[in-house]
Scaffold this motif. Structure first.
Motif, mmCIF file in Angstrom:
data_model
loop_
_atom_site.group_PDB
_atom_site.id
_atom_site.type_symbol
_atom_site.label_atom_id
_atom_site.label_comp_id
_atom_site.label_asym_id
_atom_site.label_seq_id
_atom_site.Cartn_x
_atom_site.Cartn_y
_atom_site.Cartn_z
ATOM 1 N N VAL A 44 0.814 -1.550 -0.267
ATOM 2 C CA VAL A 44 -0.155 0.444 -0.281
ATOM 3 C C VAL A 44 1.128 1.206 0.303
ATOM 4 O O VAL A 44 0.430 2.600 -0.492
ATOM 5 N N ASP A 45 2.355 0.940 0.827
ATOM 6 C CA ASP A 45 2.644 2.220 1.291
ATOM 7 C C ASP A 45 3.697 2.514 -0.676
ATOM 8 O O ASP A 45 4.650 3.596 -0.085
ATOM 9 N N THR A 46 3.774 1.747 -1.307
ATOM 10 C CA THR A 46 4.481 1.602 -2.563
ATOM 11 C C THR A 46 4.043 2.780 -3.556
ATOM 12 O O THR A 46 3.843 2.763 -4.782
ATOM 13 N N CYS A 47 2.622 2.551 -3.380
ATOM 14 C CA CYS A 47 1.478 2.933 -4.616
ATOM 15 C C CYS A 47 1.667 4.823 -4.008
ATOM 16 O O CYS A 47 1.520 5.463 -2.937
ATOM 17 N N ILE A 48 1.574 5.546 -5.175
ATOM 18 C CA ILE A 48 1.444 7.233 -5.270
ATOM 19 C C ILE A 48 -0.252 8.000 -5.581
ATOM 20 O O ILE A 48 -0.100 8.452 -5.381
ATOM 21 N N SER A 49 -1.372 6.512 -5.559
ATOM 22 C CA SER A 49 -2.516 7.617 -6.174
ATOM 23 C C SER A 49 -3.189 6.775 -4.334
ATOM 24 O O SER A 49 -3.126 6.351 -4.576
ATOM 25 N N PRO A 50 -3.468 7.843 -4.399
ATOM 26 C CA PRO A 50 -4.504 7.682 -3.014
ATOM 27 C C PRO A 50 -5.507 7.045 -2.984
ATOM 28 O O PRO A 50 -5.889 6.534 -2.417
ATOM 29 N N PRO A 51 -6.668 7.092 -4.417
ATOM 30 C CA PRO A 51 -7.394 6.369 -4.609
ATOM 31 C C PRO A 51 -6.850 5.087 -4.456
ATOM 32 O O PRO A 51 -8.013 3.919 -3.912
ATOM 33 N N ASP A 52 -5.952 4.787 -5.279
ATOM 34 C CA ASP A 52 -5.697 3.153 -5.740
ATOM 35 C C ASP A 52 -5.404 2.711 -4.315
ATOM 36 O O ASP A 52 -5.412 1.314 -4.091
ATOM 37 N N GLN A 53 -4.433 3.044 -3.340
ATOM 38 C CA GLN A 53 -3.957 3.208 -1.868
ATOM 39 C C GLN A 53 -5.141 2.652 -0.939
ATOM 40 O O GLN A 53 -5.364 1.459 -0.691
ATOM 41 N N ASP A 54 -6.514 3.181 -1.415
ATOM 42 C CA ASP A 54 -7.653 3.029 -0.606
ATOM 43 C C ASP A 54 -7.963 1.626 -1.080
ATOM 44 O O ASP A 54 -8.624 0.750 -0.395
ATOM 45 N N HIS A 55 -8.078 1.271 -2.476
ATOM 46 C CA HIS A 55 -8.629 0.058 -2.813
ATOM 47 C C HIS A 55 -6.980 -0.981 -2.734
ATOM 48 O O HIS A 55 -7.920 -2.229 -2.122
ATOM 49 N N LEU A 56 -6.076 -0.530 -2.609
ATOM 50 C CA LEU A 56 -5.220 -1.612 -2.026
ATOM 51 C C LEU A 56 -5.686 -2.008 -0.845
ATOM 52 O O LEU A 56 -5.409 -2.746 -0.005
ATOM 53 N N CYS A 95 5.323 2.559 -7.365
ATOM 54 C CA CYS A 95 6.972 2.667 -7.545
ATOM 55 C C CYS A 95 8.149 1.542 -7.839
ATOM 56 O O CYS A 95 7.867 1.162 -6.517
ATOM 57 N N ASP A 96 8.458 1.685 -8.749
ATOM 58 C CA ASP A 96 9.330 0.278 -8.904
ATOM 59 C C ASP A 96 9.754 -0.075 -8.180
ATOM 60 O O ASP A 96 10.302 -0.738 -7.677
ATOM 61 N N ASP A 97 10.984 0.941 -8.041
ATOM 62 C CA ASP A 97 12.261 0.879 -6.818
ATOM 63 C C ASP A 97 11.520 0.333 -5.795
ATOM 64 O O ASP A 97 12.296 -0.385 -4.894
ATOM 65 N N GLU A 98 10.537 0.812 -4.918
ATOM 66 C CA GLU A 98 9.869 0.594 -3.631
ATOM 67 C C GLU A 98 9.220 -1.292 -3.921
ATOM 68 O O GLU A 98 9.446 -1.738 -2.901
ATOM 69 N N VAL A 99 8.672 -1.072 -4.900
ATOM 70 C CA VAL A 99 8.658 -2.804 -5.064
ATOM 71 C C VAL A 99 9.553 -3.727 -4.942
ATOM 72 O O VAL A 99 9.164 -4.463 -4.833
ATOM 73 N N HIS A 100 10.979 -3.072 -5.965
ATOM 74 C CA HIS A 100 11.485 -3.687 -5.696
ATOM 75 C C HIS A 100 12.123 -4.391 -4.230
ATOM 76 O O HIS A 100 13.091 -5.794 -4.165
ATOM 77 N N ASP A 101 12.323 -3.219 -3.782
ATOM 78 C CA ASP A 101 12.846 -3.056 -2.586
ATOM 79 C C ASP A 101 11.802 -4.903 -1.128
ATOM 80 O O ASP A 101 12.144 -5.271 -0.700
ATOM 81 N N LEU A 102 10.641 -4.236 -2.032
ATOM 82 C CA LEU A 102 9.740 -4.963 -0.878
ATOM 83 C C LEU A 102 10.110 -6.978 -1.410
ATOM 84 O O LEU A 102 9.689 -7.341 -1.064
ATOM 85 N N GLU A 152 16.015 -8.780 -13.063
ATOM 86 C CA GLU A 152 14.627 -9.221 -12.612
ATOM 87 C C GLU A 152 13.705 -7.533 -11.958
ATOM 88 O O GLU A 152 14.519 -7.459 -11.137
ATOM 89 N N THR A 153 13.126 -7.635 -12.334
ATOM 90 C CA THR A 153 12.571 -6.034 -12.494
ATOM 91 C C THR A 153 11.048 -6.096 -12.700
ATOM 92 O O THR A 153 10.268 -7.160 -13.073
ATOM 93 N N TYR A 154 10.211 -5.633 -11.687
ATOM 94 C CA TYR A 154 8.529 -4.930 -11.592
ATOM 95 C C TYR A 154 8.585 -4.599 -13.051
ATOM 96 O O TYR A 154 8.285 -4.157 -13.121
ATOM 97 N N ILE A 155 6.817 -5.892 -13.523
ATOM 98 C CA ILE A 155 6.332 -5.130 -14.639
ATOM 99 C C ILE A 155 5.025 -4.683 -14.220
ATOM 100 O O ILE A 155 4.869 -3.373 -15.225
ATOM 101 N N HIS A 156 4.232 -5.140 -13.574
ATOM 102 C CA HIS A 156 2.930 -5.030 -13.630
ATOM 103 C C HIS A 156 2.377 -5.382 -11.958
ATOM 104 O O HIS A 156 2.543 -6.168 -11.326
ATOM 105 N N SER A 157 1.300 -4.595 -12.139
ATOM 106 C CA SER A 157 -0.026 -5.929 -10.855
ATOM 107 C C SER A 157 -0.865 -5.886 -11.144
ATOM 108 O O SER A 157 -1.220 -5.037 -11.814
ATOM 109 N N VAL A 158 -1.587 -7.043 -10.422
ATOM 110 C CA VAL A 158 -3.338 -7.476 -10.039
ATOM 111 C C VAL A 158 -3.831 -6.725 -8.815
ATOM 112 O O VAL A 158 -3.085 -7.646 -8.332
ATOM 113 N N ILE A 159 -4.641 -6.555 -8.628
ATOM 114 C CA ILE A 159 -5.211 -6.236 -7.240
ATOM 115 C C ILE A 159 -6.661 -7.081 -7.636
ATOM 116 O O ILE A 159 -7.235 -6.851 -7.998
ATOM 117 N N VAL A 160 -6.722 -8.098 -6.107
ATOM 118 C CA VAL A 160 -7.928 -9.061 -6.516
ATOM 119 C C VAL A 160 -8.340 -8.901 -5.263
ATOM 120 O O VAL A 160 -8.046 -8.424 -4.105
#
Length: 249
Positions: free
Chosen positions: A152-164, A221-228, A236-244
């Motif tokens: 949730v903290d890697t997301c820069i969009s407040p609405p998407d943070q809420d969805h996550l 945020c790519d680098d924050e996802v990489h760290d997580l 090996e690098t972050y490409i995409h994400s799907v929330i369910v």
């Protein structure tokens, strides 16, 4: 690609001799400590038609902050990125190798896309980062497994943070570009994105057919996802994400 490009001929030829075929057949066989392996149940067939799944697919962002079952998680994996069969390939020396076949197409059988599973609310799973192991059909707890809720903290969009924050699980698709580019050059990067798109679309269709909500997300945020995830962002690098998650209604 240019017709008659010698570089393409040189880079692809080794993949079609016996040594190359043996090497490709072993892709994905990685060590894991037994304590870190979380077996998954077998995927179950989803009782719907392709037409119904496609017609009913929507990007659903309203989640109910409720748990999804381990079987539902497995069924999404089984219909998007899991192994679905085997093919035998004869070698010139008289032997043979087996190639795993997968739900998503991938360039040259090199399978550069992996799925990391962040179970925020999934029956029986600790809420830490896992990697899906295609060969074992199991989840592998990553070394020093991070708290899945950190996504949730890697997301820069407040609405998407809420969805996550209300979701049941997040799938992170990560790619190994050089696995594909060593054979195909710059075109290999294109194949990486095609495979990731195929996997993400299948995840959305499977979730919809299971009456779950799903939405693809590009706000991390790519680098924050990489760290997580504990990956380097280069090999090996972050490409995409799907929330369910479970739908609110």
């Amino acid at each position: 690609m240019v017709r008659g490009d010698v570089r393409v001929q040189i880079s692809t030829r080794p993949y079609f001799n016996d040594d190359g075929l043996r090497t490709v057949s072993l892709i994905g066989q990685e060590d894991a400590h037994p304590d870190d392996v979380v077996p998954l149940p077998s995927p179950q067939a989803i009782d719907t038609t392709l037409g119904s799944a496609v017609a009913g697919r929507r990007s659903r962002r309203s989640f109910a902050s409720e748990e999804m079952s381990l079987q539902q998680l497995t069924d999404i994996i089984g219909h998007s990125i899991a192994e679905t069969g085997r093919a035998r390939v004869e070698l010139s020396d008289g032997g043979q190798v087996q190639f795993p076949l997968y739900a998503a197409a991938n360039g040259g059988g090199l399978r550069p896309i992996d799925a990391y599973v962040l179970p925020l609310r999934v029956e029986g799973l600790a809420p830490v980062v896992h990697r899906y192991d295609k060969r074992r059909h199991a989840l592998i707890r990553t070394p020093n497994a991070g708290d899945a809720a950190r996504i949730v903290d890697t997301c820069i969009s407040p609405p998407d943070q809420d969805h996550l924050s209300r979701a049941s699980a997040v799938f992170i698709l990560a790619g190994r570009p050089w696995r594909s580019m060593r054979k195909y050059g710059a075109r290999g990067l294109r194949f990486l994105f095609v495979e990731a798109g195929h996997v993400a679309a299948s995840m959305g269709l499977a979730a919809s057919a299971l009456e779950l909500g799903a939405v693809e997300c590009g706000s991390l945020c790519d680098d924050e996802v990489h760290d997580l995830l504990g990956i380097d962002g280069l090999f090996e690098t972050y490409i995409h994400s799907v929330i369910v998650g479970r739908r609110t209604s």
